[in-house]
Enzyme design. Structure first.
Site: not given
Ligand SMILES: Nc1ncnc2c1ncn2[C@@H]1O[C@H](COP(=O)(O)O)[C@@H](O)[C@H]1OP(=O)(O)O
Ligand SMILES: [Mg+2]
Ligand SMILES: [Mg+2]
Ligand SMILES: [Mg+2]
Length: 359
Positions: A48, A136, A138-139, A141, A247, A271, A274, A288, A301
């Protein structure tokens, strides 16, 4: 270079994301990933931090006065020289292995301290004015650590509106027509046939291209959402949602899918992969649904994915039907959840969402 709007921003963003993605792949194959827990108990790795340093150094070389909103901060590294040195070694070796883009990406970072300074430059408060990049590094992680889906995410906003979005997804199939696979259980890190960059520029459509190293030869292909138009189309749709139950409310998502006549189980992946997956028609709908009234979604994000889906023919809103508002700071303080679907059926999906959530 073509003179279409944002051509240089797109090229720099793609090269920076590609280089950062190479770094993350390298970290995945190392035994020590330097994983530490942040204050909110979410993990962060040397991948990251290293990816964020590479992206910011590329942006600074090309757009020195732009602002940057990035997820990670450098303070823990200033008091942890071992971790700092691990990241520094990784950043150097990655830049060396990716020489052909050197001219555009601004040359090597001069020192470990300069690297920390770059990481720290992602501290903009965001807002509605001027040019602001959202990163981001690393989205997903957790997905990254388990060999599943993750994304390196970069977007440019101008006056609060997303103009350029790039998502590097090292573990998604290159083939836009490949079926979706759930994230858990399958090792998706074999290099053969995997690694894709999704991109979009406002009013110029969305594309995918293989993730490689160095210069970007012209392998971009236009992508588009599946053109769902009818209730029958909807019944055959596939829904993408988070792996993490914390989430997104997976039980409400199941009820919404049933209300729409959808029979296939949803595909759970980590992540912004999608967003990329529905933008190329491998999936259809991204749900979401917030699980807490206090969590505010972060702009890094969603910014790139929002534009890529909209440019591919989709509509992206929150559960109230409002567009995502990237102009109010580092979070999407004005929005609740995310509903992304092909334009023609988005209204129908929102109605089902609101019935189930009692909105
Ligand atoms: N309570 C929450 N609701 C929604 N998203 C969350 C929540 N907590 C963390 N996240 C963020 O969700 C993103 C991953 O999304 P997905 O589930 O789609 O893979 C991560 O960036 C993660 O942020 P963080 O980096 O702080 O952990
Ligand atoms: Mg995180
Ligand atoms: Mg993230
Ligand atoms: Mg992250």
């Amino acid at each position: 270079m073509s003179s279409s709007p944002y051509a240089k921003e797109l090229l720099v963003a793609q090269l920076a994301v590609q280089r950062a993605a190479l770094l993350t792949k390298r970290v995945f194959h190392e035994k020590t990933k330097g994983t530490v827990s942040k204050d909110d108990a979410s993990p962060v790795t040397i991948g990251d931090f290293g990816a964020q340093a590479l992206i910011i150094s590329a942006l600074r070389a090309n757009f020195p006065s732009d602002e940057i909103v990035a997820e990670e901060e450098s303070s823990t590294l200033r008091t942890n020289p071992t971790l700092r040195d691990q990241i520094w070694a990784l950043v150097r070796v990655t830049a060396l292995s990716d020489p052909s883009a050197e001219a555009l990406l601004g040359g090597a970072i001069p020192s470990a301290d300069a690297m920390l300074d770059f990481i720290a430059e992602g501290n903009s408060a965001g807002g509605s004015r001027g040019r602001i990049w959202a990163i981001d590094p690393i989205d997903g992680t957790k997905g990254f650590l388990r060999g599943g889906q993750y994304a390196v995410c970069l977007a440019l906003m101008v006056d609060g509106d997303v103009k350029v979005g790039v998502l590097g997804c090292p573990n998604l199939p290159i083939d836009d027509a490949a079926p979706l696979t759930a994230d858990i259980g399958a090792n998706q890190t074999d290099d053969e046939g995997r690694g894709v960059i999704f991109s979009a520029v406002i009013d110029q459509g969305a594309t995918s291209r293989p993730l490689g190293a160095g210069a970007l030869s012209d392998q971009s292909k236009p992508i588009s959402m599946k053109p769902l138009a009818s209730t029958e189309d909807l019944a055959a749709a596939s829904v993408c949602e988070s792996v993490e139950a914390a989430h997104s409310d997976q039980s409400s998502a199941g009820q919404i899918a049933r209300k729409l006549g959808i029979t296939r189980p949803s595909v759970r992946m980590d992540s912004q992969a999608k967003y990329g997956s529905i933008a190329r028609g491998a999936g259809d709908i991204y749900l979401r649904l917030r699980t807490s009234k206090t969590y505010q979604e972060k702009i890094w994000d969603h910014a790139a994915g929002d534009l890529i889906v909209r440019e591919a023919g989709g509509q992206v809103t929150d559960t109230t039907g409002s567009r995502l508002d990237f102009s109010v700071g580092r979070t999407l303080a004005n929005n609740q959840g995310v509903i992304a679907a092909p334009k023609a059926v988005h209204g129908q999906v929102i109605r089902a969402v609101q019935e189930v959530l009692g909105l």
